[in-house]
Design an enzyme around this catalytic site. Structure first.
Site, mmCIF file in Angstrom:
data_model
loop_
_atom_site.group_PDB
_atom_site.id
_atom_site.type_symbol
_atom_site.label_atom_id
_atom_site.label_comp_id
_atom_site.label_asym_id
_atom_site.label_seq_id
_atom_site.Cartn_x
_atom_site.Cartn_y
_atom_site.Cartn_z
ATOM 1 N N ARG A 12 50.825 53.669 32.607
ATOM 2 C CA ARG A 12 49.712 53.570 33.046
ATOM 3 C C ARG A 12 49.176 51.837 32.888
ATOM 4 O O ARG A 12 48.740 51.372 33.739
ATOM 5 C CB ARG A 12 48.800 54.234 32.049
ATOM 6 C CG ARG A 12 47.267 53.974 32.320
ATOM 7 C CD ARG A 12 46.074 54.832 32.004
ATOM 8 N NE ARG A 12 46.522 55.670 30.691
ATOM 9 C CZ ARG A 12 46.406 55.143 29.607
ATOM 10 N NH1 ARG A 12 46.103 53.725 29.275
ATOM 11 N NH2 ARG A 12 46.576 55.676 28.560
ATOM 12 N N TYR B 272 32.660 49.332 54.644
ATOM 13 C CA TYR B 272 33.242 50.495 54.792
ATOM 14 C C TYR B 272 32.591 51.646 53.983
ATOM 15 O O TYR B 272 32.071 51.314 52.885
ATOM 16 C CB TYR B 272 34.905 50.336 54.096
ATOM 17 C CG TYR B 272 35.528 51.639 53.851
ATOM 18 C CD1 TYR B 272 36.226 52.138 54.917
ATOM 19 C CD2 TYR B 272 35.512 52.184 52.377
ATOM 20 C CE1 TYR B 272 36.827 53.315 54.772
ATOM 21 C CE2 TYR B 272 36.443 53.213 52.403
ATOM 22 C CZ TYR B 272 37.012 53.974 53.330
ATOM 23 O OH TYR B 272 37.523 54.968 53.265
ATOM 24 N N ASP C 75 37.001 42.065 50.880
ATOM 25 C CA ASP C 75 37.637 42.798 51.243
ATOM 26 C C ASP C 75 38.581 42.505 52.494
ATOM 27 O O ASP C 75 37.920 42.437 53.586
ATOM 28 C CB ASP C 75 36.950 44.362 51.420
ATOM 29 C CG ASP C 75 37.508 45.281 52.033
ATOM 30 O OD1 ASP C 75 38.948 45.338 52.411
ATOM 31 O OD2 ASP C 75 37.239 46.578 51.741
ATOM 32 N N LYS D 222 46.191 50.802 54.306
ATOM 33 C CA LYS D 222 46.142 50.516 55.818
ATOM 34 C C LYS D 222 47.146 49.564 56.095
ATOM 35 O O LYS D 222 48.419 49.829 56.128
ATOM 36 C CB LYS D 222 44.746 49.665 55.865
ATOM 37 C CG LYS D 222 43.604 50.454 55.079
ATOM 38 C CD LYS D 222 43.304 52.105 55.786
ATOM 39 C CE LYS D 222 42.556 52.945 55.037
ATOM 40 N NZ LYS D 222 41.108 52.144 54.624
HETATM 41 C C1 LIG Z 1 40.077 52.258 53.602
HETATM 42 C C2 LIG Z 1 39.132 51.311 53.091
HETATM 43 C C3 LIG Z 1 38.864 51.208 51.684
HETATM 44 C C4 LIG Z 1 39.096 52.131 51.111
HETATM 45 O O1 LIG Z 1 40.575 52.433 50.619
HETATM 46 P P1 LIG Z 1 41.001 53.644 49.972
HETATM 47 O O2 LIG Z 1 42.652 53.382 49.798
HETATM 48 O O3 LIG Z 1 41.021 54.728 51.234
HETATM 49 O O4 LIG Z 1 40.783 54.130 48.823
HETATM 50 C C5 LIG Z 1 38.087 49.868 51.390
HETATM 51 N N1 LIG Z 1 37.855 49.062 52.547
HETATM 52 C C6 LIG Z 1 38.271 49.049 53.788
HETATM 53 C C7 LIG Z 1 37.895 48.020 54.595
HETATM 54 C C8 LIG Z 1 39.193 50.178 54.174
HETATM 55 O O5 LIG Z 1 39.328 50.234 55.573
#
Ligand SMILES: *Cc1c(COP(=O)(O)O)cnc(C)c1O
Length: 395
Positions: free
Chosen positions: A54, A106, A178, A203
């Site tokens: 962890r 998001y 982000d 992604k």
């Molecule tokens: C998918 C996404 C998230 C969240 O990520 P997860 O891996 O689904 O928890 C945050 N920000 C953006 C821009 C995203 O596309």
């Protein structure tokens, strides 16, 4: 790990940073260290510096160092999902602290802010971050983070990262970006003054729609210590196989993004010329209101395209049901092309009036353009446009 290659240009570091061949076996690929615990020489004397997975695991360490190198940071911390990374970020705050965030975040980020952390006394203000004055006006002396996404989802609006960094720092706050949509290949927020970069590794960085993960990357060692404390204390870390899959993804990030960008631009230009389409949102088009900022801030315009069909929700849904190569699915950033209709899918929880006021047209369609042959993708859009027009003749 021996033979560290943390030098060189982006494409080289994508393949080598954080990873060397295994000193014991010579294995060229980073092993997947499927172990929860590690042998110690004497009490509190771990043999290789690892005690419990962890807290840290060698496969995850390789990924964390790889991501730090790609974003131009000094540290990376990986999590079980993008939202677990967001959660660790917010764990640093105490009741009464304030966050200024973009108003088209998001959806899951908006949810964790308003439905989880607001209950713990953290306060959030949502503003349009393409307007620096609105952002400045929302800052208070309790503001700890300015939290932005650029390009945003699903309208691909841009925020000037360098301008946001000046506003955040003048107010004693940290700028968090982000960078999921752009990836470090196209945009490096730390070089523009951001303090932390957040990723959904699910992604483009994973890139193959086969793993869920998240990361925080930064430069300040004391911030690293604090965030690593919450990473370990709250336990939202991913497993070593997840880390391995993302490492496999980052190796090809540069070549994938080149093709994502080229395909997306070609399709955006095609859609702009179609009579059924009222408007195309893509930062690479000269018609995008922030095209100049995109050219200045990004090295390419990304693989996400959205557009508005004249026939409203019905036309959007007919289109998305008619594509054959574009799979109707949420998520984005994989090698395969996806299509979704935000009003009925990712943004369905927003009331229609609020959605329209935010600029999301009823006939909005979002594409995650993959790396298939562009002619096949264009032909698929074409036949789906025809099918949508037949289903909704008024369009
Ligand atoms: C998918 C996404 C998230 C969240 O990520 P997860 O891996 O689904 O928890 C945050 N920000 C953006 C821009 C995203 O596309």
């Amino acid at each position: 790990m021996s033979n560290q290659h943390d030098q060189g240009r982006f494409e080289t570091r994508a393949i080598h940073a954080g990873q060397g061949h295994d000193p014991v076996t010579g294995a060229v690929m980073t092993p997947v260290y499927m172990t929860s615990t590690y042998a110690q020489r004497a009490p509190a004397e771990p043999i290789g510096g690892y005690e419990y997975s962890r807290t840290s695991n060698p496969t995850r360490t390789a990924l964390e160092n790889n991501l730090a190198s790609l974003e131009g940071g000094t540290f990376g911390l990986c999590f079980a999902s993008g939202l677990a990374a967001t959660s660790a970020l917010l764990n640093r705050l105490v009741p009464g602290d304030h966050v200024v965030a973009g108003d088209d975040l998001y959806g899951g980020t908006y949810r964790i802010f308003t439905k989880v952390f607001e209950r713990y006394g953290i306060e959030f203000s949502f503003v349009g971050t393409s307007d620096p004055e609105a952002v400045r006006g929302a800052m208070t002396e309790r503001t700890r983070y300015l939290y932005i996404e650029s390009p945003s989802n699903p309208l691909l609006r841009l925020t000037d990262i360098a301008a946001m960094s000046a506003i955040a720092h003048a107010g004693g706050a940290l700028l968090v970006v982000d960078n999921t949509f752009a990836t470090p290949y196209l945009q490096r927020p730390l070089e523009l003054g951001a303090d932390l970069v957040l990723h959904s590794l699910t992604k483009y960085l994973g890139g193959h729609s086969d793993v869920v993960g998240g990361a925080l990357i930064g430069r300040d060692p004391s911030l690293r210590e604090e965030l690593a404390f919450f990473q370990n204390s709250c336990g939202g870390t991913g497993g070593p196989l997840d880390a391995f899959l993302v490492l496999r993804g980052t190796k090809t990030l540069a070549v994938r993004m080149e093709r994502h960008c080229a395909n997306a631009l070609a399709l955006a230009e095609y859609l702009e010329g179609r009579p059924e389409v009222e408007r195309v949102h893509y930062p690479g088009l000269a018609s995008h209101p922030q095209h100049e900022l995109a050219r200045r801030q990004m090295h390419g315009f990304g693989g996400m395209v959205s557009f508005e069909l004249a026939g409203g929700v019905e036309a959007g849904n007919a289109f998305a049901s008619a594509t054959r190569i574009f799979t109707l699915a949420e998520s984005l950033g994989g090698v395969e092309s996806l299509v979704e209709t935000p009003p009925s899918m990712t943004h369905a929880s927003i009331p229609p009036e609020v959605r329209r006021a935010a600029g999301l047209a009823d006939g909005l369609v979002r594409l995650s353009v993959g790396i298939e042959h562009v002619d096949d993708l264009r032909a698929d859009l074409e036949q789906a446009l025809v099918a949508a027009r037949e289903a909704v003749p008024s369009a």
